[in-house]
Scaffold this motif. Sequence first.
Motif, short mmCIF file in Angstrom:
data_model
loop_
_atom_site.label_atom_id
_atom_site.label_comp_id
_atom_site.label_asym_id
_atom_site.label_seq_id
_atom_site.Cartn_x
_atom_site.Cartn_y
_atom_site.Cartn_z
N ASN A 1 49.60 36.73 52.94
CA ASN A 1 50.92 36.42 52.41
C ASN A 1 51.34 35.03 52.91
O ASN A 1 50.77 34.50 53.86
N THR B 1 49.79 40.76 48.58
CA THR B 1 50.65 40.47 49.73
C THR B 1 51.00 41.73 50.53
O THR B 1 51.54 41.62 51.63
N ARG B 2 50.77 42.91 49.99
CA ARG B 2 51.05 44.18 50.68
C ARG B 2 52.54 44.27 51.09
O ARG B 2 52.88 44.79 52.14
N LYS C 1 56.68 42.30 49.98
CA LYS C 1 57.36 41.22 49.26
C LYS C 1 56.66 39.89 49.50
O LYS C 1 56.40 39.50 50.64
N ALA C 2 56.36 39.19 48.41
CA ALA C 2 55.70 37.89 48.51
C ALA C 2 56.61 36.89 49.21
O ALA C 2 57.82 36.84 48.96
N GLU C 3 56.00 36.09 50.09
CA GLU C 3 56.77 35.13 50.89
C GLU C 3 56.28 33.71 50.63
O GLU C 3 55.75 33.03 51.51
N ILE D 1 49.85 37.57 41.62
CA ILE D 1 50.41 38.06 42.88
C ILE D 1 50.77 39.53 42.72
O ILE D 1 51.51 39.89 41.79
N GLU E 1 52.32 42.80 44.93
CA GLU E 1 53.03 43.09 46.18
C GLU E 1 52.82 44.52 46.67
O GLU E 1 53.21 44.85 47.79
N THR E 2 52.18 45.37 45.89
CA THR E 2 51.99 46.77 46.23
C THR E 2 51.05 46.93 47.43
O THR E 2 50.06 46.20 47.56
#
Length: 301
Positions: free
Chosen positions: A152, A174-175, A177-179, A195, A197-198
């Motif tokens: 991420n 990203t596992r 919220k994308a940062e 991307i 996020e899951t």
Amino acid sequence: MSEAQYEVIIIGGSYSGLSAAMSLGRSLRKVLVIDSGKPCNIQTPHSHNFLTQDGKTPKEISTVAKEQVKKYNTVEFYDGFATEGKKTENGFEIRTKRGEIFEAKKLIFATGIVDEVPNIKGFWDCWGISLIHCPYCHGYEFRTKKTGIIANGDRAFHIASLVNNLTNDLTILTRGKAEFTEEQTQKLKQNNINIIETEIDEIQHQNGYIENLILSDGEILNFEAVYGAFPFRQHSHIPESLGCEMTEMGHIKIDQFQKTNVAGLLACGDNSSLMRSVANAVYTGNLTGAMVNMELTNEGF
């Protein structure tokens, strides 16, 4: 309990440690290499991007290296784990897990780092095989493949920028919220990098070669290679306990000559470098050995 005096103790007997030992052995320095025999690349099938050794297994390279270093009879090896270190009037004292005590004028840490990887089913089975950390070391072998990046923020963006030259099918996981900054997000979109996020529940594989990632919502994604960028910690706590300064990222802080802020204590390899490669480990080890020999020469000449 036993005690022995050396000119130099090297903690860590992989590429950087062996390289330092060879440099010192060729100057007839009395050296002890302490190594527990558990390198971080133990299951990596092939090593790359190192001239004359490209495609060899890490074990092949280290075995030949150790055999060559053993030819220098002032270098000794100890199979074990260093647990404590302290400064003495004449240098340093190292205690091992079995209770032995060794003393030396100079100390070299070639101890590497430990990746703090996520607790995902199947992760460790693939780590170093098809779940990799470095495009330079392994990216060529997975060129044009469907590729994921488990990371991420800045780490993910950096890897994506490098891997984008190797494949046109790239996804960042990203596992959470994308940062990314607005600028980073825009660049990722421009390069058609997806991307997701899951969270990841499982990595399905065959003998360490990834086939699918199973997400927490049940979705199954097919990948042939996945890069990972994760936090790390030092493999040994001794340098910090002896007063070594650390960088913001967690590496041992060194100068251009591999010297720490603690007089007589040097570091080489992954524990003190952003560049994690066999070639860099060998180079920094060679330089460290030369710097230690120079210190001993200046003190005794």
